[in-house]
Write a protein that holds these residues in place. Structure first.
Motif, PDB file in Angstrom:
ATOM      1  N   CYS A  61      44.476  51.821  13.101  1.00  0.00           N
ATOM      2  CA  CYS A  61      45.050  50.524  13.463  1.00  0.00           C
ATOM      3  C   CYS A  61      46.417  50.749  14.113  1.00  0.00           C
ATOM      4  O   CYS A  61      47.038  49.827  14.603  1.00  0.00           O
ATOM      5  N   LEU A  62      46.859  52.010  14.084  1.00  0.00           N
ATOM      6  CA  LEU A  62      48.102  52.382  14.762  1.00  0.00           C
ATOM      7  C   LEU A  62      47.962  53.860  15.106  1.00  0.00           C
ATOM      8  O   LEU A  62      47.562  54.656  14.257  1.00  0.00           O
ATOM      9  N   ASP A  63      48.235  54.197  16.350  1.00  0.00           N
ATOM     10  CA  ASP A  63      48.012  55.572  16.791  1.00  0.00           C
ATOM     11  C   ASP A  63      49.175  55.966  17.704  1.00  0.00           C
ATOM     12  O   ASP A  63      49.244  55.545  18.854  1.00  0.00           O
ATOM     13  N   LEU A  64      50.106  56.734  17.154  1.00  0.00           N
ATOM     14  CA  LEU A  64      51.294  57.134  17.921  1.00  0.00           C
ATOM     15  C   LEU A  64      51.050  58.488  18.550  1.00  0.00           C
ATOM     16  O   LEU A  64      50.921  59.494  17.850  1.00  0.00           O
ATOM     17  N   GLN A  65      50.989  58.505  19.878  1.00  0.00           N
ATOM     18  CA  GLN A  65      50.686  59.764  20.560  1.00  0.00           C
ATOM     19  C   GLN A  65      51.865  60.201  21.416  1.00  0.00           C
ATOM     20  O   GLN A  65      52.459  59.386  22.110  1.00  0.00           O
ATOM     21  N   PHE A  66      52.132  61.481  21.356  1.00  0.00           N
ATOM     22  CA  PHE A  66      53.208  62.047  22.174  1.00  0.00           C
ATOM     23  C   PHE A  66      52.584  63.172  23.002  1.00  0.00           C
ATOM     24  O   PHE A  66      52.591  64.326  22.602  1.00  0.00           O
ATOM     25  N   ALA A  67      52.003  62.787  24.147  1.00  0.00           N
ATOM     26  CA  ALA A  67      51.252  63.768  24.931  1.00  0.00           C
ATOM     27  C   ALA A  67      52.162  64.553  25.872  1.00  0.00           C
ATOM     28  O   ALA A  67      52.083  65.779  25.969  1.00  0.00           O
ATOM     29  N   GLU A  68      53.068  63.869  26.553  1.00  0.00           N
ATOM     30  CA  GLU A  68      53.890  64.519  27.582  1.00  0.00           C
ATOM     31  C   GLU A  68      55.182  65.090  27.023  1.00  0.00           C
ATOM     32  O   GLU A  68      55.628  66.151  27.421  1.00  0.00           O
ATOM     33  N   ALA A  69      55.776  64.339  26.115  1.00  0.00           N
ATOM     34  CA  ALA A  69      57.040  64.798  25.531  1.00  0.00           C
ATOM     35  C   ALA A  69      57.197  64.074  24.204  1.00  0.00           C
ATOM     36  O   ALA A  69      56.684  62.971  24.036  1.00  0.00           O
ATOM     37  N   VAL A  70      57.872  64.712  23.271  1.00  0.00           N
ATOM     38  CA  VAL A  70      58.131  64.017  22.021  1.00  0.00           C
ATOM     39  C   VAL A  70      59.442  63.274  22.188  1.00  0.00           C
ATOM     40  O   VAL A  70      60.480  63.868  22.475  1.00  0.00           O
ATOM     41  N   LYS A  94      61.994  57.600  19.529  1.00  0.00           N
ATOM     42  CA  LYS A  94      60.817  56.840  19.107  1.00  0.00           C
ATOM     43  C   LYS A  94      60.310  57.361  17.755  1.00  0.00           C
ATOM     44  O   LYS A  94      59.960  56.591  16.863  1.00  0.00           O
ATOM     45  N   LEU A  95      60.321  58.697  17.631  1.00  0.00           N
ATOM     46  CA  LEU A  95      59.884  59.288  16.364  1.00  0.00           C
ATOM     47  C   LEU A  95      60.794  58.853  15.224  1.00  0.00           C
ATOM     48  O   LEU A  95      60.331  58.467  14.152  1.00  0.00           O
ATOM     49  N   LEU A  96      62.086  58.898  15.483  1.00  0.00           N
ATOM     50  CA  LEU A  96      63.056  58.555  14.449  1.00  0.00           C
ATOM     51  C   LEU A  96      62.872  57.092  14.016  1.00  0.00           C
ATOM     52  O   LEU A  96      62.833  56.784  12.825  1.00  0.00           O
ATOM     53  N   GLN A  97      62.700  56.239  15.032  1.00  0.00           N
ATOM     54  CA  GLN A  97      62.490  54.813  14.768  1.00  0.00           C
ATOM     55  C   GLN A  97      61.278  54.609  13.871  1.00  0.00           C
ATOM     56  O   GLN A  97      61.314  53.871  12.899  1.00  0.00           O
ATOM     57  N   PHE A  98      60.244  55.343  14.216  1.00  0.00           N
ATOM     58  CA  PHE A  98      58.983  55.206  13.495  1.00  0.00           C
ATOM     59  C   PHE A  98      59.106  55.710  12.053  1.00  0.00           C
ATOM     60  O   PHE A  98      58.618  55.109  11.108  1.00  0.00           O
ATOM     61  N   TYR A  99      59.855  56.793  11.876  1.00  0.00           N
ATOM     62  CA  TYR A  99      60.085  57.297  10.513  1.00  0.00           C
ATOM     63  C   TYR A  99      60.877  56.281   9.685  1.00  0.00           C
ATOM     64  O   TYR A  99      60.595  56.061   8.521  1.00  0.00           O
ATOM     65  N   ASP A 115      62.125  61.997   6.771  1.00  0.00           N
ATOM     66  CA  ASP A 115      61.136  63.040   7.033  1.00  0.00           C
ATOM     67  C   ASP A 115      61.318  63.633   8.421  1.00  0.00           C
ATOM     68  O   ASP A 115      61.023  64.796   8.646  1.00  0.00           O
ATOM     69  N   PHE A 116      61.805  62.819   9.343  1.00  0.00           N
ATOM     70  CA  PHE A 116      62.061  63.292  10.692  1.00  0.00           C
ATOM     71  C   PHE A 116      63.074  64.451  10.649  1.00  0.00           C
ATOM     72  O   PHE A 116      62.874  65.500  11.259  1.00  0.00           O
TER      73      PHE A 116
END
Ligand code: ISC
Ligand code: MG
Length: 452
Positions: free
Chosen positions: A71-80, A84-89, A353-354
């Motif tokens: 129901c949520l899929d966070l993908q980092f294909a080109e660059a992390v 965005k990661l920090l926000q999500f954590y 966790d980040f």
């Protein structure tokens, strides 16, 4: 709550979803849970036809999870994107404590580099449907993402996913794989050159440890079912972590790894230095002798020490207290045994966790020391893309997070099985013995796939 068989729990959840139209929560993940009597999770997962599929069993065997859909899929294909990661954590840590929403996924070994298709440099998802076994309790969970779509649409998607669930089927007995060709990258000649270079005094002065690794590509007539293979692997090494990610029918990554990156329960952290290897003995006496030799061996102790020292120094700024006085012990697996030292810490309250992933991964058990120059050497010399091999895989939630290091792992693709193994190279490393160590690390999975 009474404990229902899975099929009844599925109908009950579907009914509850139908009555949910006036729910007051308007954003974030809404979670519905039924206590359930669970089927064997790997058999259930193998029977499902919805993707992604994920599986996780912690090394302590407290809990086991199988999930389908997302129901949520966070993908980092080109660059992390660190922001965005920090926000999500931070979002996931501020979720209401009543719901145990978990993000399952992984971070590639070196997230600055291009990674595998579908897996990307990092990918985390909240499954649409989860089966969780915690100790003896079974749960059927449905997750709705109210930040992505209106509630009514999420309810329809969830009901469709529930309706599409298949009953668990017994896993077929594993069939030995017909291997047509085997290619090692690097091959032995190149491996010897690399080990010689890394152990030369000139190189060694600045970069005393590099964990070199190898991709073993097996061309096969038919790619086996990943869950059948993982179930066998689990049987051989039950005290390891077992996990798998299959984002589409074509590709799956499975691992049966002994190595914990960390487990965080609120502010309590447990991590470890797992490095230094020998084989198992044929008798109990020989086995103990080999274990003692490993504990006494200078190169292997040194190999482990690089990891422990690095972890401690990374943890100190993030912790109120670091407990690093546990004795060096032996961790036994089916074919090999490792040096193992547990490290604990009480984290400062604001640590995410980040930050932990950034600080701890990759440790010198899979990268090297110092981290930057070892990673640079690996990227420019190994000759293949590590992708999620030696990456950090696991789950995050507000109260509990756990990550394993994805060694002893395999990427299954159409017509091809890729196996991975690495060895810590430092002063005293011999190319032949380290190559043999790679073979020893592959012995269990090879015996499942090919040997009798
Ligand atoms: C990098 C791997 O193992 C690491 C973990 C334990 C022991 C290791 C060693 O003795 O070299 C490695 O550092 C691998 O299995 O691919
Ligand atoms: Mg070693």
């Amino acid at each position: 709550m009474s404990v229902l068989p899975l099929s009844k729990a599925v109908s009950s959840l579907s009914d509850r979803l139908s009555q949910l139209f006036d729910h007051s929560q308007t954003a974030g993940i809404l979670q519905l849970v039924e206590e359930v009597s669970l089927p064997p999770l790997m058999s259930w997962l193998a029977a499902q036809q919805q993707f992604p599929k994920i599986y996780w069993q912690g090394r302590d065997r407290y809990e086991e999870v199988a999930g389908v859909g997302s129901c949520l899929d966070l993908q980092f294909a080109e660059a992390v994107d660190d922001e965005k990661l920090l926000q999500f954590y931070q979002q996931q840590r501020s979720l209401p404590r009543t719901a145990d929403v978990r993000f399952y996924g992984g971070v590639a070994f070196d997230r600055r580099l291009e990674s595998w298709p579908e897996f990307g440099r990092a990918r985390f998802l909240v499954p649409r449907i989860e089966l969780r076994r915690c100790e003896d309790k079974g749960l059927l969970i449905v997750n709705l993402n109210l930040s992505a779509q209106p509630l009514s649409e999420q309810i329809s998607s969830a009901q469709e996913a529930l309706a599409a669930l298949q009953a668990a089927q017994p896993l077929p007995p594993p069939i030995k794989t017909d291997v047509q060709t085997r290619v090692d990258i690097p091959d032995f000649a190149r491996w010897s050159e690399l080990v010689t270079e890394v152990t030369s005094p000139n190189f060694n002065r600045d970069t005393p440890k590099v964990v070199l690794s190898r991709q073993t590509k097996l061309q096969v007539a038919q790619t086996p079912d990943p869950w059948t293979v993982l179930a066998c692997w689990q049987g051989r090494n039950p005290t390891s972590f077992q996990f798998g990610f299959q984002f589409s029918p074509e590709r799956s990554f499975i691992s049966c790894t002994p190595e914990r990156l960390y487990r965080r329960q609120l502010n309590e952290l447990v991590t470890e230095a797992l490095a230094g290897t020998t084989v198992r003995g044929l008798t109990e006496e020989e086995d103990e002798q080999l274990a003692q030799q490993l504990l006494d061996d200078h190169k292997n102790s040194h190999e482990n020490q690089f990891v422990g020292t690095h972890i401690e120094s990374e943890l100190r700024p993030l912790s109120a207290q670091v407990f690093a006085d546990e004795p060096l012990k032996i961790f036994k697996l089916n074919h090999i045994q490792h040096l193992h030292r547990v490290i604990k810490a009480r984290l400062r309250t604001e640590v995410s966790d980040f930050q932990l992933l950034q600080a701890l991964h990759p440790t010198p058990a899979v990268g090297g020391f110092p981290k930057a120059s070892a990673l640079q050497y690996i990227a420019s010399h190994e000759g293949y893309t590590r992708g999620w091999y030696a990456g950090a895989c696991g789950f995050l939630s507000s109260q509990l997070s756990e990550f394993a290091v994805a060694i002893r792992s395999a990427l299954l693709e159409p017509g091809c099985i890729n196996l991975y193994a690495g060895a810590g190279i430092l002063t005293g490393s011999d190319p032949v013995l380290e190559w043999q160590e790679l073979e020893n690390k592959l012995a269990t999975i090879m015996s499942i796939l090919v040997d009798f």
